[in-house]
Design an enzyme around this catalytic site. Structure first.
Site, PDB file in Angstrom:
ATOM      1  N   ALA A  69      -0.712 -45.066  -8.884  1.00 52.69           N
ATOM      2  CA  ALA A  69      -0.280 -43.879  -8.136  1.00 52.69           C
ATOM      3  C   ALA A  69      -0.378 -44.063  -6.620  1.00 52.69           C
ATOM      4  O   ALA A  69       0.405 -43.480  -5.871  1.00 52.69           O
ATOM      5  CB  ALA A  69      -1.096 -42.673  -8.570  1.00 52.69           C
ATOM      6  N   THR A  70      -1.316 -44.879  -6.165  1.00 55.22           N
ATOM      7  CA  THR A  70      -1.416 -45.109  -4.717  1.00 55.22           C
ATOM      8  C   THR A  70      -0.104 -45.710  -4.215  1.00 55.22           C
ATOM      9  O   THR A  70       0.473 -45.255  -3.215  1.00 55.22           O
ATOM     10  CB  THR A  70      -2.602 -46.049  -4.389  1.00 55.22           C
ATOM     11  OG1 THR A  70      -3.802 -45.436  -4.877  1.00 55.22           O
ATOM     12  CG2 THR A  70      -2.723 -46.321  -2.907  1.00 55.22           C
ATOM     13  N   GLN A 179      -2.990 -36.653 -12.188  1.00 54.56           N
ATOM     14  CA  GLN A 179      -4.016 -35.999 -13.011  1.00 54.56           C
ATOM     15  C   GLN A 179      -3.391 -35.056 -14.046  1.00 54.56           C
ATOM     16  O   GLN A 179      -4.101 -34.429 -14.826  1.00 54.56           O
ATOM     17  CB  GLN A 179      -5.017 -35.236 -12.135  1.00 54.56           C
ATOM     18  CG  GLN A 179      -5.925 -36.122 -11.308  1.00 54.56           C
ATOM     19  CD  GLN A 179      -6.923 -36.938 -12.138  1.00 54.56           C
ATOM     20  OE1 GLN A 179      -7.131 -36.692 -13.322  1.00 54.56           O
ATOM     21  NE2 GLN A 179      -7.548 -37.919 -11.506  1.00 54.56           N
ATOM     22  N   SER A 197      -0.007 -42.647 -12.742  1.00 54.90           N
ATOM     23  CA  SER A 197      -0.785 -43.870 -12.904  1.00 54.90           C
ATOM     24  C   SER A 197      -1.202 -43.966 -14.362  1.00 54.90           C
ATOM     25  O   SER A 197      -1.757 -43.016 -14.922  1.00 54.90           O
ATOM     26  CB  SER A 197      -2.018 -43.804 -12.005  1.00 54.90           C
ATOM     27  OG  SER A 197      -2.682 -45.025 -12.049  1.00 54.90           O
ATOM     28  N   HIS A 199      -3.507 -45.782 -15.870  1.00 55.18           N
ATOM     29  CA  HIS A 199      -4.905 -45.944 -16.291  1.00 55.18           C
ATOM     30  C   HIS A 199      -5.618 -44.602 -16.439  1.00 55.18           C
ATOM     31  O   HIS A 199      -6.750 -44.532 -16.888  1.00 55.18           O
ATOM     32  CB  HIS A 199      -5.661 -46.910 -15.364  1.00 55.18           C
ATOM     33  CG  HIS A 199      -6.020 -46.383 -14.010  1.00 55.18           C
ATOM     34  ND1 HIS A 199      -7.191 -45.710 -13.764  1.00 55.18           N
ATOM     35  CD2 HIS A 199      -5.369 -46.462 -12.823  1.00 55.18           C
ATOM     36  CE1 HIS A 199      -7.239 -45.401 -12.464  1.00 55.18           C
ATOM     37  NE2 HIS A 199      -6.146 -45.835 -11.883  1.00 55.18           N
ATOM     38  N   THR A 235       8.727 -60.179  -9.968  1.00 54.77           N
ATOM     39  CA  THR A 235       8.880 -60.250 -11.419  1.00 54.77           C
ATOM     40  C   THR A 235       8.234 -59.041 -12.081  1.00 54.77           C
ATOM     41  O   THR A 235       7.035 -58.816 -11.900  1.00 54.77           O
ATOM     42  CB  THR A 235       8.198 -61.536 -11.952  1.00 54.77           C
ATOM     43  OG1 THR A 235       8.709 -62.640 -11.216  1.00 54.77           O
ATOM     44  CG2 THR A 235       8.438 -61.723 -13.440  1.00 54.77           C
ATOM     45  N   CYS A 321     -11.993 -42.390  -5.787  1.00 52.24           N
ATOM     46  CA  CYS A 321     -11.502 -43.020  -4.557  1.00 52.24           C
ATOM     47  C   CYS A 321     -12.235 -42.553  -3.316  1.00 52.24           C
ATOM     48  O   CYS A 321     -12.024 -43.070  -2.234  1.00 52.24           O
ATOM     49  CB  CYS A 321     -10.009 -42.756  -4.389  1.00 52.24           C
ATOM     50  SG  CYS A 321      -9.081 -43.276  -5.808  1.00 52.24           S
TER      51      CYS A 321
END
Ligand code: PMP
Length: 375
Positions: A69-70, A179, A197, A199, A235, A321
């Site tokens: 997401a960053t 989120q 994101s 994860h 790639t 973060c």
């Protein structure tokens, strides 16, 4: 182990890992290669993207793979700002964003963009009157997260978009939906750009998504060989993309049932924690049950988190973060520095069990009393 930091990251689901492993083994060839093996890898990406776009009800070409997401936030906000500076240089963001959005805005303000922070009401919802006032003919972009990462506040994006577009039809809405995915239903058409994101939704680390409405042009923030995609050269990772598709399919299924369960756990924790005098619950009407934020009046949050760790229990402070810093969201809602500097984030999953919560509450009591006595 009792893991209660699911908003920081999630464990990879078994089936997601299987997809990742299978793609690594059977689809190792470079999807940009012309020969059959490469084409096979490319086809796997195409089918994964089709599955994702079906879930989001968007075009396949509107999905861009990133590292998380960053990167999606950077690609969306910087990319849109730079490509559209001829239309205006004014950007509006909420006061409940993830630190990555603020860092991006800080950068853009050094590049001639004006950043405005829209107010919110006491429940954390964007103040629509203030938004109306702040949108002007130079405004090109508004960024508001779907779910705030520290207190779980959920924004009415559709309404925010309607109001903003009414003020100025050229305004584009970006939402950091990191989120939200896997917790609440996602309506991608409430916005023009959205960051995700994997994860955070039982997928592997190192892969994220950007949804970009096909009408929009972004200036690339990276340059390189770009056979398929000028925004993300290089790639593509076939295994991560296969895993992403699986994680989204699993993560977005059965959301209502998962939410009912998580809500019950959330209420159980709140019922117990409100019996302590020295604990404040940081929650508004719009906080989703998966994210429960509290402040400890007399104990430092790091001390508490480490003391719980001794019992193999894992909690967050604010967002992963910005661990150890003042909680910007708690500060924004309560305007209380002490309260914002002693936050604990308990984040829940449908994988959390009632037994885990019972044991967590028992150890919470032990640690809380012990640390208070030491004082
Ligand atoms: N936005 C939000 C709302 C988040 O919660 C996070 C993760 N803490 C991020 C962005 C950054 O995500 P990533 O780790 O994938 O870069």
């Amino acid at each position: 182990m009792i893991y209660l930091d699911y908003s920081a990251t999630t464990p990879v689901a078994y089936d997601v890992l299987e997809s990742f492993n299978k793609a690594n083994k059977d689809f190792f060839a470079n999807p940009n290669s012309l020969y059959r093996l490469g084409v096979k890898s490319k086809e796997l990406i195409t089918s994964a993207t089709k599955q994702i776009s079906d879930i989001f009800n968007c075009l396949e070409s509107e999905i861009i793979y990133t590292s998380g997401a960053t990167e999606s936030n950077n690609m969306a906000i910087i990319g849109y700002a730079l490509a559209n500076r001829n239309k205006g240089t004014h950007i509006i963001v909420s006061k409940l964003e993830h630190p990555s959005v603020y860092k991006i805005c800080d950068y853009l303000s050094t590049q001639g963009f004006q950043i405005d922070y829209v107010n919110h009401d006491e429940e954390g919802i964007v103040d629509l009157e203030d938004l109306k006032k702040k949108v002007n003919e130079k405004t090109i972009l508004i960024s508001v997260c779907l779910i705030n990462s520290e207190m779980g506040i959920r924004q009415p994006l559709k309404m925010i978009r309607q109001i903003a577009k009414k003020q100025s039809s050229q305004v584009v809405i970006h939402s950091d939906m990191t989120q939200g995915l896997g917790k609440v239903p996602i309506n991608i058409h409430d916005v023009d750009l959205a960051s995700f994101s994997l994860h955070k939704v039982y997928g592997p680390k190192g892969i994220g998504l950007l949804y970009k409405n096909s009408r929009l042009i972004l200036e690339p923030i990276m340059y390189g060989s770009s056979k398929n995609n000028n925004l993300r050269p290089g790639t593509p990772s076939v295994p991560l993309i296969a895993a992403a598709s699986k994680a989204i399919r699993l993560g977005t299924s059965d959301l209502d049932r998962k939410e009912v369960f998580v809500k019950r756990l959330n209420e159980k924790i709140i019922k117990k924690l409100t019996t302590y005098e020295d604990i404040l619950i940081n929650k508004t009407k719009y906080s989703i049950p998966h994210i429960l934020n509290i402040s400890l009046k007399n104990i430092k949050s790091e001390t508490f988190v480490h003391a719980m760790e001794e019992y193999d229990i894992y909690l967050g402070t604010n967002t992963a973060c910005s661990s150890g810093e003042l909680s910007t969201s708690v500060m924004a809602i309560y305007n209380d520095k002490k309260r914002a500097s002693s936050t604990i984030r308990i984040s829940l999953s449908y994988l959390t069990t009632t037994d885990e919560i019972n044991r967590f509450l028992n150890y919470f009591d032990v640690v809380f009393k012990k640390l208070n006595e030491l004082k």
